[in-house]
Design a protein around this motif. Structure first.
Motif, PDB file in Angstrom:
ATOM      1  N   TYR A  95     -11.418 -32.270  69.988  1.00 42.44           N
ATOM      2  CA  TYR A  95     -11.109 -33.491  69.458  1.00 42.44           C
ATOM      3  C   TYR A  95      -9.947 -33.781  68.780  1.00 42.44           C
ATOM      4  O   TYR A  95      -9.389 -33.015  68.173  1.00 42.44           O
ATOM      5  CB  TYR A  95     -12.403 -33.985  68.307  1.00 42.44           C
ATOM      6  N   LEU A  96      -9.308 -35.038  69.017  1.00 40.74           N
ATOM      7  CA  LEU A  96      -8.315 -35.353  68.120  1.00 40.74           C
ATOM      8  C   LEU A  96      -8.720 -36.547  67.345  1.00 40.74           C
ATOM      9  O   LEU A  96      -8.552 -37.765  67.986  1.00 40.74           O
ATOM     10  CB  LEU A  96      -7.090 -35.617  69.252  1.00 40.74           C
ATOM     11  N   GLN A  97      -8.547 -36.501  66.203  1.00 39.60           N
ATOM     12  CA  GLN A  97      -8.728 -37.594  65.392  1.00 39.60           C
ATOM     13  C   GLN A  97      -7.185 -38.131  64.936  1.00 39.60           C
ATOM     14  O   GLN A  97      -6.358 -37.366  64.474  1.00 39.60           O
ATOM     15  CB  GLN A  97      -9.136 -37.121  63.792  1.00 39.60           C
ATOM     16  N   MET A  98      -7.047 -39.439  65.174  1.00 35.25           N
ATOM     17  CA  MET A  98      -5.730 -40.134  64.984  1.00 35.25           C
ATOM     18  C   MET A  98      -5.936 -41.287  64.108  1.00 35.25           C
ATOM     19  O   MET A  98      -6.392 -42.216  64.195  1.00 35.25           O
ATOM     20  CB  MET A  98      -5.472 -40.604  66.091  1.00 35.25           C
ATOM     21  N   ASN A  99      -5.338 -41.072  62.879  1.00 31.79           N
ATOM     22  CA  ASN A  99      -5.155 -41.879  61.731  1.00 31.79           C
ATOM     23  C   ASN A  99      -4.039 -42.571  61.582  1.00 31.79           C
ATOM     24  O   ASN A  99      -2.890 -42.042  62.062  1.00 31.79           O
ATOM     25  CB  ASN A  99      -5.698 -41.471  60.504  1.00 31.79           C
ATOM     26  N   SER A 100      -4.001 -43.965  60.851  1.00 31.44           N
ATOM     27  CA  SER A 100      -2.773 -44.628  60.645  1.00 31.44           C
ATOM     28  C   SER A 100      -2.007 -44.755  61.799  1.00 31.44           C
ATOM     29  O   SER A 100      -0.843 -44.795  61.893  1.00 31.44           O
ATOM     30  CB  SER A 100      -1.655 -43.935  59.621  1.00 31.44           C
ATOM     31  N   LEU A 101      -2.681 -45.319  62.797  1.00 30.98           N
ATOM     32  CA  LEU A 101      -1.818 -45.265  64.152  1.00 30.98           C
ATOM     33  C   LEU A 101      -0.718 -46.354  64.103  1.00 30.98           C
ATOM     34  O   LEU A 101      -0.907 -47.524  63.309  1.00 30.98           O
ATOM     35  CB  LEU A 101      -2.896 -45.684  65.176  1.00 30.98           C
ATOM     36  N   LYS A 102       0.158 -46.166  64.734  1.00 27.14           N
ATOM     37  CA  LYS A 102       1.385 -46.949  64.898  1.00 27.14           C
ATOM     38  C   LYS A 102       1.391 -47.406  66.454  1.00 27.14           C
ATOM     39  O   LYS A 102       1.008 -47.010  67.237  1.00 27.14           O
ATOM     40  CB  LYS A 102       2.708 -46.149  64.502  1.00 27.14           C
ATOM     41  N   PRO A 103       2.306 -48.323  66.576  1.00 32.79           N
ATOM     42  CA  PRO A 103       2.567 -48.941  68.083  1.00 32.79           C
ATOM     43  C   PRO A 103       3.176 -47.883  68.792  1.00 32.79           C
ATOM     44  O   PRO A 103       3.051 -47.881  70.050  1.00 32.79           O
ATOM     45  CB  PRO A 103       3.259 -50.229  67.868  1.00 32.79           C
ATOM     46  N   GLU A 104       4.029 -47.120  68.215  1.00 27.35           N
ATOM     47  CA  GLU A 104       4.483 -46.032  68.922  1.00 27.35           C
ATOM     48  C   GLU A 104       3.812 -44.727  69.163  1.00 27.35           C
ATOM     49  O   GLU A 104       4.133 -43.931  70.277  1.00 27.35           O
ATOM     50  CB  GLU A 104       5.942 -45.428  68.188  1.00 27.35           C
ATOM     51  N   ASP A 105       2.458 -44.922  68.700  1.00 26.81           N
ATOM     52  CA  ASP A 105       1.532 -44.036  69.322  1.00 26.81           C
ATOM     53  C   ASP A 105       0.825 -44.347  70.646  1.00 26.81           C
ATOM     54  O   ASP A 105       0.130 -43.401  71.277  1.00 26.81           O
ATOM     55  CB  ASP A 105       0.505 -43.829  68.438  1.00 26.81           C
ATOM     56  N   THR A 106       1.242 -45.647  71.198  1.00 29.17           N
ATOM     57  CA  THR A 106       0.591 -46.114  72.550  1.00 29.17           C
ATOM     58  C   THR A 106       0.971 -45.235  73.591  1.00 29.17           C
ATOM     59  O   THR A 106       2.490 -44.945  73.662  1.00 29.17           O
ATOM     60  CB  THR A 106       1.056 -47.325  72.760  1.00 29.17           C
ATOM     61  N   ALA A 107       0.346 -44.608  74.203  1.00 29.76           N
ATOM     62  CA  ALA A 107       0.548 -43.663  75.313  1.00 29.76           C
ATOM     63  C   ALA A 107      -0.939 -43.332  75.911  1.00 29.76           C
ATOM     64  O   ALA A 107      -2.063 -43.626  75.583  1.00 29.76           O
ATOM     65  CB  ALA A 107       1.073 -42.362  74.845  1.00 29.76           C
ATOM     66  N   VAL A 108      -0.636 -42.370  77.116  1.00 28.61           N
ATOM     67  CA  VAL A 108      -1.898 -41.973  77.781  1.00 28.61           C
ATOM     68  C   VAL A 108      -1.969 -40.443  77.139  1.00 28.61           C
ATOM     69  O   VAL A 108      -0.813 -39.844  77.228  1.00 28.61           O
ATOM     70  CB  VAL A 108      -1.736 -42.044  79.355  1.00 28.61           C
ATOM     71  N   TYR A 109      -3.040 -40.263  76.674  1.00 31.73           N
ATOM     72  CA  TYR A 109      -3.201 -38.846  75.939  1.00 31.73           C
ATOM     73  C   TYR A 109      -3.839 -38.124  77.080  1.00 31.73           C
ATOM     74  O   TYR A 109      -4.871 -38.173  77.630  1.00 31.73           O
ATOM     75  CB  TYR A 109      -3.917 -38.919  74.700  1.00 31.73           C
TER      76      TYR A 109
ATOM     77  N   GLN B 149      -5.875 -51.844  66.304  1.00 33.56           N
ATOM     78  CA  GLN B 149      -4.702 -52.537  65.527  1.00 33.56           C
ATOM     79  C   GLN B 149      -3.736 -51.353  64.803  1.00 33.56           C
ATOM     80  O   GLN B 149      -4.467 -50.261  64.608  1.00 33.56           O
ATOM     81  CB  GLN B 149      -5.045 -53.405  64.569  1.00 33.56           C
ATOM     82  N   ALA B 150      -2.704 -51.677  64.604  1.00 32.91           N
ATOM     83  CA  ALA B 150      -1.770 -50.611  63.706  1.00 32.91           C
ATOM     84  C   ALA B 150      -2.601 -50.734  62.482  1.00 32.91           C
ATOM     85  O   ALA B 150      -3.051 -51.318  61.705  1.00 32.91           O
ATOM     86  CB  ALA B 150      -0.364 -51.320  63.571  1.00 32.91           C
ATOM     87  N   GLY B 151      -2.495 -49.032  61.971  1.00 34.30           N
ATOM     88  CA  GLY B 151      -3.252 -48.798  60.906  1.00 34.30           C
ATOM     89  C   GLY B 151      -4.593 -48.141  61.122  1.00 34.30           C
ATOM     90  O   GLY B 151      -5.156 -47.638  60.283  1.00 34.30           O
ATOM     91  N   GLY B 152      -5.174 -48.497  62.185  1.00 31.72           N
ATOM     92  CA  GLY B 152      -6.373 -48.134  62.643  1.00 31.72           C
ATOM     93  C   GLY B 152      -6.549 -46.545  62.901  1.00 31.72           C
ATOM     94  O   GLY B 152      -5.559 -45.841  63.042  1.00 31.72           O
ATOM     95  N   SER B 153      -7.710 -46.222  63.442  1.00 26.54           N
ATOM     96  CA  SER B 153      -8.074 -44.880  63.791  1.00 26.54           C
ATOM     97  C   SER B 153      -8.873 -44.785  65.183  1.00 26.54           C
ATOM     98  O   SER B 153      -9.367 -45.701  65.439  1.00 26.54           O
ATOM     99  CB  SER B 153      -8.782 -44.040  62.710  1.00 26.54           C
ATOM    100  N   LEU B 154      -8.646 -43.727  65.767  1.00 26.44           N
ATOM    101  CA  LEU B 154      -9.310 -43.392  66.896  1.00 26.44           C
ATOM    102  C   LEU B 154      -9.734 -41.872  67.031  1.00 26.44           C
ATOM    103  O   LEU B 154      -9.073 -41.075  66.436  1.00 26.44           O
ATOM    104  CB  LEU B 154      -8.740 -43.577  68.233  1.00 26.44           C
ATOM    105  N   ARG B 155     -10.662 -41.556  67.684  1.00 24.10           N
ATOM    106  CA  ARG B 155     -11.100 -39.992  67.865  1.00 24.10           C
ATOM    107  C   ARG B 155     -10.982 -39.885  69.473  1.00 24.10           C
ATOM    108  O   ARG B 155     -12.048 -40.619  70.180  1.00 24.10           O
ATOM    109  CB  ARG B 155     -12.272 -39.597  67.184  1.00 24.10           C
ATOM    110  N   LEU B 156     -10.395 -39.045  69.828  1.00 24.82           N
ATOM    111  CA  LEU B 156     -10.183 -38.599  71.330  1.00 24.82           C
ATOM    112  C   LEU B 156     -11.177 -37.360  71.536  1.00 24.82           C
ATOM    113  O   LEU B 156     -11.207 -36.568  70.442  1.00 24.82           O
ATOM    114  CB  LEU B 156      -8.988 -38.321  71.766  1.00 24.82           C
ATOM    115  N   SER B 157     -11.885 -37.210  72.616  1.00 24.89           N
ATOM    116  CA  SER B 157     -12.717 -36.285  72.960  1.00 24.89           C
ATOM    117  C   SER B 157     -12.092 -35.451  74.247  1.00 24.89           C
ATOM    118  O   SER B 157     -11.698 -36.097  75.120  1.00 24.89           O
ATOM    119  CB  SER B 157     -14.015 -36.449  73.268  1.00 24.89           C
TER     120      SER B 157
END
Length: 125
Positions: free
Chosen positions: A79-93, A12-20
């Motif tokens: 790693y890529l720590q992503m915080n305060s995610l927004k809908p516009e961050d939707t993408a393939v990384y 959800q918007a405002g959440g976080s993810l960590r990519l590896s």
């Protein structure tokens, strides 16, 4: 070197993810790495670049306040720590690597030799 990206998902918007981005085949010492992303219908966008030796980092200006890159040398993983995610961050990384890119070129996707398969991040509003 082979790259395996993981950690994407639905958040959800405002959440976080960590990519590896786990590398295999050889140590990342001496390599330059980066995260790029590609949203539906758009070109590949630079997120952050990283010099494995020394840890020099270059962020996209629009993302540096929310995204943080880190590494685990023992695991040969970025790693890529992503915080305060927004809908516009939707993408393939995607993670990418090449031996010794000069700092000014870190944001150019055409210079990278190795690419991971990508991991999808979906941010719901």
């Amino acid at each position: 070197v082979q790259l395996q990206a993981s950690g994407g998902g639905l958040v959800q918007a405002g959440g976080s993810l960590r990519l590896s981005c786990a590398a295999s085949g050889q140590p990342l010492s001496g390599y330059s790495l980066a995260w790029f992303r590609q949203a539906p219908g758009k070109g590949r966008e630079f997120v952050v670049g990283f010099q494995w030796n020394g840890g020099t980092t270059k962020y996209a200006d629009s993302l540096k306040d929310r995204f943080t890159i880190s590494r685990d040398i023992t695991k040969n993983t970025l790693y890529l720590q992503m915080n305060s995610l927004k809908p516009e961050d939707t993408a393939v990384y995607y993670c990418a690597a090449r031996s010794r890119i000069i700092f000014s070129m870190l944001g150019d996707p055409s210079v990278y030799d190795y690419w991971g398969q990508g991991t999808l991040v979906t941010v719901s509003s």
